[in-house]
Design a protein around this motif. Structure first.
Motif, PDB file in Angstrom:
ATOM      1  N   ARG A  84       0.845  -1.263   0.020  1.00 46.00           N
ATOM      2  CA  ARG A  84      -0.010  -0.067   0.099  1.00 46.00           C
ATOM      3  C   ARG A  84       0.876   1.304  -0.201  1.00 46.00           C
ATOM      4  O   ARG A  84       0.269   2.409  -0.019  1.00 46.00           O
ATOM      5  CB  ARG A  84      -1.152   0.047   1.102  1.00 46.00           C
ATOM      6  CG  ARG A  84      -1.908  -1.016   1.287  1.00 46.00           C
ATOM      7  CD  ARG A  84      -2.986  -1.122   2.069  1.00 46.00           C
ATOM      8  NE  ARG A  84      -3.730  -2.132   2.618  1.00 46.00           N
ATOM      9  CZ  ARG A  84      -4.750  -2.417   3.149  1.00 46.00           C
ATOM     10  NH1 ARG A  84      -5.354  -1.069   3.622  1.00 46.00           N
ATOM     11  NH2 ARG A  84      -5.391  -3.375   3.332  1.00 46.00           N
ATOM     12  N   GLY A  85       2.079   1.005   0.109  1.00 46.59           N
ATOM     13  CA  GLY A  85       3.071   2.412  -0.322  1.00 46.59           C
ATOM     14  C   GLY A  85       3.066   3.050   1.163  1.00 46.59           C
ATOM     15  O   GLY A  85       3.510   4.272   1.100  1.00 46.59           O
ATOM     16  N   VAL A  86       2.751   2.635   2.249  1.00 44.19           N
ATOM     17  CA  VAL A  86       2.706   3.295   3.529  1.00 44.19           C
ATOM     18  C   VAL A  86       4.327   3.924   3.727  1.00 44.19           C
ATOM     19  O   VAL A  86       4.529   4.958   4.363  1.00 44.19           O
ATOM     20  CB  VAL A  86       2.684   2.386   4.534  1.00 44.19           C
ATOM     21  CG1 VAL A  86       2.817   3.000   6.171  1.00 44.19           C
ATOM     22  CG2 VAL A  86       1.194   2.000   4.719  1.00 44.19           C
ATOM     23  N   TRP A  87       5.504   3.252   3.483  1.00 41.35           N
ATOM     24  CA  TRP A  87       6.661   3.504   3.706  1.00 41.35           C
ATOM     25  C   TRP A  87       7.418   4.265   2.330  1.00 41.35           C
ATOM     26  O   TRP A  87       8.699   4.412   2.189  1.00 41.35           O
ATOM     27  CB  TRP A  87       7.668   2.226   3.860  1.00 41.35           C
ATOM     28  CG  TRP A  87       7.203   1.641   5.200  1.00 41.35           C
ATOM     29  CD1 TRP A  87       6.633   2.228   6.321  1.00 41.35           C
ATOM     30  CD2 TRP A  87       7.228   0.484   5.531  1.00 41.35           C
ATOM     31  NE1 TRP A  87       6.503   1.344   7.428  1.00 41.35           N
ATOM     32  CE2 TRP A  87       6.936   0.039   6.902  1.00 41.35           C
ATOM     33  CE3 TRP A  87       7.737  -0.934   4.886  1.00 41.35           C
ATOM     34  CZ2 TRP A  87       6.747  -1.076   7.596  1.00 41.35           C
ATOM     35  CZ3 TRP A  87       7.557  -1.922   5.630  1.00 41.35           C
ATOM     36  CH2 TRP A  87       7.284  -2.210   6.827  1.00 41.35           C
ATOM     37  N   ARG A  88       6.692   4.459   1.376  1.00 38.89           N
ATOM     38  CA  ARG A  88       7.064   4.873   0.009  1.00 38.89           C
ATOM     39  C   ARG A  88       8.177   6.085   0.145  1.00 38.89           C
ATOM     40  O   ARG A  88       9.281   6.317  -0.281  1.00 38.89           O
ATOM     41  CB  ARG A  88       6.169   5.245  -0.920  1.00 38.89           C
ATOM     42  CG  ARG A  88       6.546   5.376  -2.196  1.00 38.89           C
ATOM     43  CD  ARG A  88       5.538   5.829  -3.318  1.00 38.89           C
ATOM     44  NE  ARG A  88       4.844   4.570  -3.496  1.00 38.89           N
ATOM     45  CZ  ARG A  88       3.560   4.403  -3.329  1.00 38.89           C
ATOM     46  NH1 ARG A  88       2.805   5.458  -2.770  1.00 38.89           N
ATOM     47  NH2 ARG A  88       2.865   3.321  -3.715  1.00 38.89           N
ATOM     48  N   ASP A  89       7.826   6.975   1.049  1.00 40.84           N
ATOM     49  CA  ASP A  89       8.526   8.705   1.000  1.00 40.84           C
ATOM     50  C   ASP A  89       9.395   8.658   2.307  1.00 40.84           C
ATOM     51  O   ASP A  89       9.974   9.822   2.440  1.00 40.84           O
ATOM     52  CB  ASP A  89       7.583   9.534   0.774  1.00 40.84           C
ATOM     53  CG  ASP A  89       6.549   9.594  -0.624  1.00 40.84           C
ATOM     54  OD1 ASP A  89       7.412   9.266  -1.474  1.00 40.84           O
ATOM     55  OD2 ASP A  89       5.625   9.866  -0.368  1.00 40.84           O
ATOM     56  N   LEU A  90       9.628   7.495   2.988  1.00 32.83           N
ATOM     57  CA  LEU A  90      10.543   7.805   3.931  1.00 32.83           C
ATOM     58  C   LEU A  90      11.960   7.759   3.774  1.00 32.83           C
ATOM     59  O   LEU A  90      12.500   6.956   2.768  1.00 32.83           O
ATOM     60  CB  LEU A  90      10.282   6.637   4.934  1.00 32.83           C
ATOM     61  CG  LEU A  90       8.481   6.649   5.447  1.00 32.83           C
ATOM     62  CD1 LEU A  90       8.567   5.212   6.471  1.00 32.83           C
ATOM     63  CD2 LEU A  90       8.361   7.775   6.439  1.00 32.83           C
ATOM     64  N   ASP A  91      12.937   8.203   4.608  1.00 31.44           N
ATOM     65  CA  ASP A  91      14.232   8.099   4.480  1.00 31.44           C
ATOM     66  C   ASP A  91      14.867   6.990   5.277  1.00 31.44           C
ATOM     67  O   ASP A  91      13.904   6.252   5.988  1.00 31.44           O
ATOM     68  CB  ASP A  91      14.952   9.507   4.568  1.00 31.44           C
ATOM     69  CG  ASP A  91      15.002   9.826   6.298  1.00 31.44           C
ATOM     70  OD1 ASP A  91      14.933   8.686   6.967  1.00 31.44           O
ATOM     71  OD2 ASP A  91      15.076  10.924   6.718  1.00 31.44           O
ATOM     72  N   PRO A  92      15.964   6.590   5.409  1.00 30.22           N
ATOM     73  CA  PRO A  92      16.429   5.394   5.933  1.00 30.22           C
ATOM     74  C   PRO A  92      16.166   5.366   7.445  1.00 30.22           C
ATOM     75  O   PRO A  92      15.691   4.252   7.935  1.00 30.22           O
ATOM     76  CB  PRO A  92      17.817   5.081   5.502  1.00 30.22           C
ATOM     77  CG  PRO A  92      18.108   5.857   4.295  1.00 30.22           C
ATOM     78  CD  PRO A  92      17.141   6.860   4.228  1.00 30.22           C
ATOM     79  N   ALA A  93      16.327   6.433   8.099  1.00 28.47           N
ATOM     80  CA  ALA A  93      16.216   6.495   9.620  1.00 28.47           C
ATOM     81  C   ALA A  93      14.792   6.394   9.638  1.00 28.47           C
ATOM     82  O   ALA A  93      14.313   5.800  10.958  1.00 28.47           O
ATOM     83  CB  ALA A  93      16.858   7.712  10.120  1.00 28.47           C
ATOM     84  N   GLU A  94      13.977   7.011   9.014  1.00 28.71           N
ATOM     85  CA  GLU A  94      12.364   7.108   9.249  1.00 28.71           C
ATOM     86  C   GLU A  94      11.733   5.768   9.157  1.00 28.71           C
ATOM     87  O   GLU A  94      11.101   5.193   9.620  1.00 28.71           O
ATOM     88  CB  GLU A  94      11.698   8.052   8.284  1.00 28.71           C
ATOM     89  CG  GLU A  94      11.961   9.683   8.627  1.00 28.71           C
ATOM     90  CD  GLU A  94      11.631  10.396   7.744  1.00 28.71           C
ATOM     91  OE1 GLU A  94      11.462  11.554   7.928  1.00 28.71           O
ATOM     92  OE2 GLU A  94      11.429  10.147   6.541  1.00 28.71           O
ATOM     93  N   LEU A  95      12.387   5.019   8.054  1.00 30.40           N
ATOM     94  CA  LEU A  95      12.001   3.489   7.765  1.00 30.40           C
ATOM     95  C   LEU A  95      12.435   2.701   9.114  1.00 30.40           C
ATOM     96  O   LEU A  95      11.408   2.080   9.501  1.00 30.40           O
ATOM     97  CB  LEU A  95      12.394   3.036   6.522  1.00 30.40           C
ATOM     98  CG  LEU A  95      12.146   1.378   6.097  1.00 30.40           C
ATOM     99  CD1 LEU A  95      10.653   1.350   6.021  1.00 30.40           C
ATOM    100  CD2 LEU A  95      13.101   1.421   4.866  1.00 30.40           C
ATOM    101  N   ALA A  96      13.752   2.845   9.528  1.00 29.30           N
ATOM    102  CA  ALA A  96      13.989   2.163  10.531  1.00 29.30           C
ATOM    103  C   ALA A  96      13.120   2.218  11.690  1.00 29.30           C
ATOM    104  O   ALA A  96      12.776   1.534  12.679  1.00 29.30           O
ATOM    105  CB  ALA A  96      15.473   2.235  11.254  1.00 29.30           C
TER     106      ALA A  96
END
Length: 229
Positions: A84-96
């Motif tokens: 569903r693209g929830v993590w699409r626009d995150l940077d690496p630290a935000e994804l972590a």
């Protein structure tokens, strides 16, 4: 028969035979009940997977093929977040930070705190809210089938994961947090494992690249050193 010199032994073995027959019957009934319970549980799991689009009958869909390669207690939420693209626009630290909510569990009987901790960025806050909605949706499907498979998400490690992946020193990351260095390393290694899975199975090349960068960002210092011991 009454004149048989071994009558006492024969009677003893007949009693033993009858006892074994009764025990065998009880065991067979227990197996039958458990087998029936497993079949019913399997059917319910199949219904949940079908309602979420992971199977079509007994065949895996594209989402099902992705799910087959994810190993986590929250695997359904992980795959839904990717699709569903929830993590699409995150940077690496935000994804972590976001992914940590899928592996971290607050210690103690009380579970996650009632008021969630403040997210490190607005993007993380929005993604965590979306993950919570996904978890509720998945849980609703499970409840409809009489199942509880996916545990509640816990954002209690999100800020630590964000600051660690951003490059902050360990002493600064742990300074204001009630977590031991050992627990921090343990959870971070679980987080790295999940991020590696996302990097391997994500269909979005950008998300896969972000997940790989997040792994590299988290795999440093005491966390990297612990893997050598």
């Amino acid at each position: 028969m009454h004149g048989c010199p071994d009558l006492a032994d024969h009677e003893k073995w007949m009693q033993r035979h009858d006892q074994l027959q009764r025990e065998t019957g009880r065991l067979a009934e227990r197996v039958r009940r458990r087998t029936g319970s497993l079949v019913r549980t399997f059917d319910r799991v199949l219904e949940v997977l079908g309602s979420l689009g992971y199977v079509d009958g007994f065949a895996l869909t594209a989402k099902g093929e992705t799910l087959r390669r994810v190993y986590a207690e929250t695997d359904l939420v992980v795959v839904e977040a990717m699709h569903r693209g929830v993590w699409r626009d995150l940077d690496p630290a935000e994804l972590a930070a976001c992914a940590s909510s899928l592996v971290y569990e607050t210690r103690g009987a009380d579970g996650p705190p009632g008021d969630p901790p403040v997210a490190p960025t607005r993007a993380v806050e929005a993604a965590l809210d979306a993950l919570a909605e996904l978890q509720e949706e998945v849980h609703a499907h499970e409840q409809a089938g009489g199942l509880t498979l996916t545990r509640e998400l816990d954002p209690g490690f999100a800020d630590l994961a964000y600051r660690w992946a951003r490059g902050d020193p360990l002493e600064d990351v742990l300074a204001a947090e009630d977590i031991t260095p050992g627990d921090f390393v343990r959870v971070t290694k679980q987080l790295i494992d999940l991020l590696r899975q996302v990097a391997l199975v994500a269909e979005d090349p950008a998300l896969a690249a972000t997940a790989r960068a997040a792994v590299d960002a988290c795999q440093r210092g005491v966390v990297a050193y612990s893997g050598l011991l």
